[in-house]
Design an enzyme around this catalytic site. Structure first.
Site, short mmCIF file in Angstrom:
data_model
loop_
_atom_site.label_atom_id
_atom_site.label_comp_id
_atom_site.label_asym_id
_atom_site.label_seq_id
_atom_site.Cartn_x
_atom_site.Cartn_y
_atom_site.Cartn_z
N ARG A 17 0.88 14.36 13.21
CA ARG A 17 1.28 14.20 11.82
C ARG A 17 1.43 15.54 11.09
O ARG A 17 0.74 15.81 10.10
CB ARG A 17 0.32 13.25 11.08
CG ARG A 17 0.21 11.91 11.80
CD ARG A 17 -0.49 10.87 10.99
NE ARG A 17 0.35 10.32 9.94
CZ ARG A 17 -0.07 9.41 9.07
NH1 ARG A 17 -1.30 8.96 9.12
NH2 ARG A 17 0.74 8.95 8.14
N LYS A 51 0.84 -1.22 0.00
CA LYS A 51 0.00 0.00 0.00
C LYS A 51 0.86 1.26 0.00
O LYS A 51 0.61 2.20 -0.75
CB LYS A 51 -0.90 0.00 1.24
CG LYS A 51 -1.48 1.36 1.59
CD LYS A 51 -2.41 1.30 2.77
CE LYS A 51 -1.84 1.78 4.09
NZ LYS A 51 -1.52 3.20 4.19
C1 EPZ Z 1 4.27 6.64 6.34
O1 EPZ Z 1 3.63 7.76 6.93
C2 EPZ Z 1 3.23 5.56 6.23
N1 EPZ Z 1 2.12 6.05 5.44
C3 EPZ Z 1 2.76 5.16 7.62
O2 EPZ Z 1 1.85 4.09 7.50
C4 EPZ Z 1 3.97 4.69 8.42
O3 EPZ Z 1 3.55 4.40 9.74
C5 EPZ Z 1 5.03 5.78 8.45
O4 EPZ Z 1 5.37 6.18 7.10
C6 EPZ Z 1 6.30 5.34 9.14
O5 EPZ Z 1 6.83 4.19 8.51
C7 EPZ Z 1 2.18 6.03 4.13
O6 EPZ Z 1 3.17 5.64 3.54
C8 EPZ Z 1 0.97 6.48 3.39
P1 EPZ Z 1 6.57 9.85 8.45
P2 EPZ Z 1 4.30 9.19 6.87
O7 EPZ Z 1 6.59 11.13 7.69
O8 EPZ Z 1 5.11 9.31 5.67
C9 EPZ Z 1 7.00 13.16 11.92
C10 EPZ Z 1 -0.22 3.01 7.71
O9 EPZ Z 1 -0.99 2.61 8.61
N2 EPZ Z 1 6.90 14.19 10.89
O10 EPZ Z 1 7.70 8.91 8.30
O11 EPZ Z 1 3.22 10.20 7.10
C11 EPZ Z 1 5.65 12.42 12.11
O12 EPZ Z 1 4.77 13.18 12.92
C12 EPZ Z 1 0.47 4.34 7.84
O13 EPZ Z 1 -0.03 2.38 6.66
C13 EPZ Z 1 7.03 15.52 11.24
O14 EPZ Z 1 7.23 15.86 12.41
O15 EPZ Z 1 5.22 9.09 8.17
C14 EPZ Z 1 6.10 11.13 12.73
O16 EPZ Z 1 6.30 11.31 14.12
C15 EPZ Z 1 0.22 5.01 9.17
N3 EPZ Z 1 6.92 16.48 10.25
C16 EPZ Z 1 7.44 10.87 12.05
O17 EPZ Z 1 7.87 12.13 11.52
C17 EPZ Z 1 6.70 16.15 8.95
O18 EPZ Z 1 6.62 17.05 8.10
C18 EPZ Z 1 7.40 9.84 10.92
O19 EPZ Z 1 6.41 10.19 9.99
C19 EPZ Z 1 6.59 14.79 8.59
C20 EPZ Z 1 6.70 13.83 9.58
#
Ligand code: EPZ
Length: 446
Positions: free
Chosen positions: A131, A28
């Site tokens: 997020r 996904k």
């Molecule tokens: C991706 O989310 C996945 N979603 C998530 O899967 C997955 O849990 C996550 O990566 C971590 O592996 C998709 O790919 C659609 P991040 P993403 O940016 O990209 C912080 C599922 O159930 N952050 O790596 O949104 C954030 O708050 C989903 O399939 C900021 O602070 O995750 C988090 O604490 C849920 N500022 C951390 O980084 C930003 O601008 C990691 O988030 C971006 C992120």
């Protein structure tokens, strides 16, 4: 207990070990991004093995709103994406269509390159954490984009085009790394991204972009270099299998005392999960080859407690955490789960406690590494005491992965549980109910 969708309910009869075979398809969290990447091409793209899940439908709808023609290909699971007539979409329609999806933010770079303008709806927070999108916006600004925030959402333009840049992420965010990749490939000049995420889904997205004509080098130590090119073509791509779904079924086998063959699961993407699965006492058989997969089964003996910390790749994925915690309620001793990726991803344990689990959450970092959430008042560490007998309850699903965890807890429990909000699970698990029924689960729509 109700939700705003009263028909979205499943009755789950417990005490059911899951046995049999399930197949996982394209991941996904790659498929949705590869669909966005098709916007960057001048010709048609073909994406294979696409699961029929809600997130794919949302991205498909958003692409169609922007003039991309999306059709089913000749092969089952094949999508053909034709971006030759990309156009500006109506802001209200984007807002309605995007729903709670996070993917619209990734349309920025491709739309700026194609149309010089992108609109991003208000993405809001969710049950697993705030997020924010600050990393995305900072990176886009550094490429030369101008962000105009309005009450409806953000209008993003690039009056002087997009230029390659040097950017270091404060945290190796998956989405922000994808943002930089999707923007840098057609930007003018070279981009160097430091502290990048290197999840297998990111590497697979790089493979997609390379097929399109991009020049991307992955260096050691989380550094990715992208040399901007003038033009990209369509791609033909078969995605990596969904390692989150595969692990969810593995944990389900352990939690319910079952035996599952997950066809399509691939060892290389799941090594950290497999190590933990084995440390808990689960048994595995790995079958290679084009039609291979992994057999996950409960040994019949007692399971052992373990200490786990979620982390970015190659650590234990945050999305593997919830079903594994259900399995740990059946392990002897005190297990620890330290969630270091999302600050509020343990809320679902309250429902497990209502089912008889003994899970205590803490604000402190209970893992070996202090994380970003220590001292910030987030209950992000859990101690799970087991084994505990689970019993049926009524539960409202808060998010996708927690929802899967609640359903397998209900399958492991004594009695009949009522689970509300099950359609959330369809966002990420294809044919969820049919697969469960095929594995011997006794479930019904009331
Ligand atoms: C991706 O989310 C996945 N979603 C998530 O899967 C997955 O849990 C996550 O990566 C971590 O592996 C998709 O790919 C659609 P991040 P993403 O940016 O990209 C912080 C599922 O159930 N952050 O790596 O949104 C954030 O708050 C989903 O399939 C900021 O602070 O995750 C988090 O604490 C849920 N500022 C951390 O980084 C930003 O601008 C990691 O988030 C971006 C992120």
């Amino acid at each position: 207990m109700t939700t705003d969708r009263p028909n979205d309910v499943l009755r789950v009869y417990g005490n059911t070990p899951l046995r049999g075979e399930v197949r996982v398809r394209g991941a996904k969290n790659l498929v949705s991004k590869a669909m966005v990447a098709a916007l960057l091409g001048n010709t048609r793209s073909h994406l294979y093995d696409v699961p029929r899940i809600r997130d794919v439908e949302v991205v498909r709808g958003l692409l169609e709103l922007h003039g991309v023609r999306v059709t089913d290909g000749a092969e089952p699971g094949e999508l053909v994406l034709d971006p030759t007539n990309v156009e500006r979409a109506n802001v209200d329609e984007i807002n309605v269509h995007a729903g709670s999806s996070r993917i619209p933010i990734l349309f920025c770079g491709p739309l700026l390159h194609r149309l010089g303008h992108a609109f991003i709806p208000d993405l809001g927070g969710c049950h697993i954490g705030d997020r924010p999108i600050d990393f995305h916006l900072a990176a886009l600004r550094q490429f030369g984009a101008v962000v105009d925030k309005t009450p409806q959402g953000m209008h993003i333009t690039a009056p002087n085009g997009l230029q390659g840049t040097k950017f270091e992420l404060p945290y190796p965010s998956v989405g922000a790394t994808e943002q930089v990749l999707l923007t840098a490939v057609l930007a003018d000049g070279v981009t160097e991204l430091r502290n990048a995420a290197v999840e297998p889904e990111i590497i697979d997205l790089i493979c997609v972009l390379q097929k399109m004509g991009a020049i991307i080098t992955v260096h050691t130590d989380r550094v990715i270099e992208i040399e901007g090119v003038k033009r990209l073509e369509g791609y033909r791509h078969r995605p990596i299998p969904d390692r989150i779904e595969a692990a969810s079924w593995g944990a389900a086998a352990l939690a319910t005392g079952g035996d599952l063959f997950v066809r399509g699961a691939r060892q290389a993407d799941m090594m950290t999960f497999l190590n933990v699965f084995r440390s808990v006492g689960g048994q595995l058989e790995i079958h290679d080859g084009p039609d291979g997969g992994i057999r996950f089964y409960h040994p019949g003996d007692e399971l052992r407690a373990v200490a786990i910390e979620t982390d970015v790749h190659p650590g234990f994925m945050t999305d593997w955490q919830q079903p594994m915690v259900v399995a740990l309620t059946q392990a002897r001793g005190l297990s620890i789960m330290h969630e270091t990726v999302y600050e509020r991803r343990l809320g679902y344990t309250e429902a497990l406690n209502q089912m008889g689990a003994t899970i205590q959450t803490y604000r402190e970092c209970l893992g070996g590494t202090p994380c970003r959430f220590g001292r910030r008042n987030f209950r992000h560490s859990a101690v799970i005491a087991g084994p505990t007998k689970l019993h049926a309850t009524d539960v409202v699903i808060p998010d996708l992965r927690a929802g899967f965890a609640h359903v397998i807890a209900a399958l492991a429990a004594e009695g009949c549980s009522t689970v509300y909000g099950v359609s959330l699970i369809n966002r990420g698990y294809e044919d969820f109910e049919a697969k469960l029924a095929g594995l011997g689960a006794h479930i019904e729509r009331p």
